[in-house]
Design an enzyme around this catalytic site. Structure first.
Site, mmCIF file in Angstrom:
data_model
loop_
_atom_site.group_PDB
_atom_site.id
_atom_site.type_symbol
_atom_site.label_atom_id
_atom_site.label_comp_id
_atom_site.label_asym_id
_atom_site.label_seq_id
_atom_site.Cartn_x
_atom_site.Cartn_y
_atom_site.Cartn_z
ATOM 1 N N GLY A 55 40.350 29.810 35.480
ATOM 2 C CA GLY A 55 39.082 29.442 34.829
ATOM 3 C C GLY A 55 39.093 28.096 34.126
ATOM 4 O O GLY A 55 38.034 27.523 33.866
ATOM 5 N N GLU A 68 41.419 27.258 27.815
ATOM 6 C CA GLU A 68 40.774 28.403 28.475
ATOM 7 C C GLU A 68 39.359 28.031 28.906
ATOM 8 O O GLU A 68 38.676 27.272 28.206
ATOM 9 C CB GLU A 68 40.635 29.550 27.457
ATOM 10 C CG GLU A 68 41.849 30.443 27.320
ATOM 11 C CD GLU A 68 41.755 31.669 28.219
ATOM 12 O OE1 GLU A 68 41.044 31.607 29.256
ATOM 13 O OE2 GLU A 68 42.386 32.676 27.888
ATOM 14 N N ASP A 120 36.684 36.133 26.039
ATOM 15 C CA ASP A 120 35.791 37.292 26.012
ATOM 16 C C ASP A 120 36.306 38.282 24.955
ATOM 17 O O ASP A 120 35.939 38.197 23.791
ATOM 18 C CB ASP A 120 35.754 37.883 27.429
ATOM 19 C CG ASP A 120 34.794 39.044 27.579
ATOM 20 O OD1 ASP A 120 33.961 39.256 26.679
ATOM 21 O OD2 ASP A 120 34.873 39.747 28.601
ATOM 22 N N THR A 121 37.199 39.197 25.335
ATOM 23 C CA THR A 121 37.773 40.105 24.331
ATOM 24 C C THR A 121 38.799 39.375 23.460
ATOM 25 O O THR A 121 39.140 39.845 22.379
ATOM 26 C CB THR A 121 38.493 41.305 24.992
ATOM 27 O OG1 THR A 121 39.617 40.816 25.721
ATOM 28 C CG2 THR A 121 37.562 42.076 25.914
ATOM 29 N N GLY A 122 39.309 38.267 23.970
ATOM 30 C CA GLY A 122 40.332 37.514 23.243
ATOM 31 C C GLY A 122 41.746 37.945 23.593
ATOM 32 O O GLY A 122 42.713 37.343 23.135
ATOM 33 N N THR A 155 43.504 37.843 26.479
ATOM 34 C CA THR A 155 44.286 36.891 27.276
ATOM 35 C C THR A 155 44.820 35.777 26.374
ATOM 36 O O THR A 155 46.027 35.497 26.371
ATOM 37 C CB THR A 155 43.429 36.293 28.406
ATOM 38 O OG1 THR A 155 42.885 37.360 29.176
ATOM 39 C CG2 THR A 155 44.247 35.380 29.302
ATOM 40 N N LYS A 174 32.784 34.172 23.535
ATOM 41 C CA LYS A 174 31.850 35.279 23.294
ATOM 42 C C LYS A 174 32.288 35.990 22.013
ATOM 43 O O LYS A 174 32.969 37.016 22.070
ATOM 44 C CB LYS A 174 31.895 36.275 24.457
ATOM 45 C CG LYS A 174 31.524 35.716 25.821
ATOM 46 C CD LYS A 174 31.513 36.857 26.842
ATOM 47 C CE LYS A 174 31.326 36.367 28.245
ATOM 48 N NZ LYS A 174 31.368 37.460 29.241
ATOM 49 N N ASP A 222 34.381 32.344 37.544
ATOM 50 C CA ASP A 222 34.044 33.044 38.781
ATOM 51 C C ASP A 222 33.367 34.382 38.556
ATOM 52 O O ASP A 222 33.431 34.977 37.482
ATOM 53 C CB ASP A 222 35.322 33.316 39.588
ATOM 54 C CG ASP A 222 36.152 34.437 38.968
ATOM 55 O OD1 ASP A 222 36.476 34.334 37.760
ATOM 56 O OD2 ASP A 222 36.437 35.429 39.660
ATOM 57 N N ARG A 225 33.080 29.149 41.315
ATOM 58 C CA ARG A 225 33.816 28.241 40.412
ATOM 59 C C ARG A 225 33.366 26.799 40.599
ATOM 60 O O ARG A 225 33.523 25.967 39.710
ATOM 61 C CB ARG A 225 35.324 28.332 40.681
ATOM 62 C CG ARG A 225 35.934 29.691 40.354
ATOM 63 C CD ARG A 225 37.452 29.594 40.369
ATOM 64 N NE ARG A 225 38.090 30.896 40.490
ATOM 65 C CZ ARG A 225 38.409 31.681 39.470
ATOM 66 N NH1 ARG A 225 38.101 31.312 38.239
ATOM 67 N NH2 ARG A 225 38.998 32.839 39.672
#
Ligand code: IMP
Ligand code: MG
Length: 183
Positions: free
Chosen positions: A51, A106, A110-112, A114, A138, A166, A172
């Site tokens: 990403g 990054e 999202d959830t954090g 990764t 987010k 993606d 992408r």
């Protein structure tokens, strides 16, 4: 027939969310902030594949510092109804990070999870510092505590594509960020 092929290709209707001009202007600002904050230092930009690719390519050209570039890959797998994802980190880091200033790059947080797993992994290598830059965040979706020093844009809990991001490995290459329309 066309729609069947479309489905096979993972076609999703989407609408424009952030255009190229807006994204580019923000990336220039991020580059200026990073260049100022790390003045007199050199930086290892550690991109999180896949990403990060478009954002990283643009951002590094706006950083006026000695920069080395490295990548790691991350994939999250969701198991059935379990809400937890397994984060699989791949790719060895060939640049020694001990004593280095590391900036994890990054495309989206999202959830954090990764970013959090990667920061913990890097921290074990005793860098001088480790920070995160993401094009999109987010904040309402975070499920772990993660400190994001630099972010391009905060968005809501919606699914976006393009500019490196993606949906099922497609889109992408869109030169802007689109919002997937759920219908
Ligand atoms: P995390 O939940 O912060 O660990 O993010 C996991 C990964 O999910 C990100 O690195 C992206 O690859 C992917 N992801 C999360 N939200 C989106 C989205 O809106 N569009 C595309 N990919 C996303
Ligand atoms: Mg993805």
């Amino acid at each position: 027939m066309k729609s069947v092929q479309g489905k096979k290709a993972g076609f999703k209707p989407f609408e424009l969310m952030l255009d190229q001009k807006k994204i580019n202007q923000r990336i220039i600002q991020l580059g200026e902030s990073i260049s100022t904050d790390y003045a007199g230092k050199s930086l290892v930009m550690l991109g999180v594949l896949k990403g990060c690719i478009v954002f990283m390519a643009d951002l590094m050209r706006h950083i006026k510092l000695p920069v080395e570039v490295e990548f790691i890959s991350a994939a999250s797998y969701r198991h059935g109804i379990r809400r937890e994802d397994d984060i699989v980190i791949g790719g060895g880091v060939s640049i020694p990070l001990k004593g280095r200033h590391v900036l994890v790059v990054e495309g989206i947080v999202d959830t954090g999870r990764t970013a959090s797993v990667i920061v913990q992994k890097i921290a074990k290598m005793e860098p001088a510092s480790v920070e995160v830059v993401t094009l999109l965040d987010k904040p309402a979706s975070h499920r772990v505590k993660i400190n994001i020093k630099y972010k391009g844009f905060s968005i809501g809990n919606e699914f976006v594509i393009g500019f490196g991001l993606d949906n099922a490995q497609m889109y992408r290459n869109l030169p802007f960020i689109g919002r997937v329309i759920d219908n």
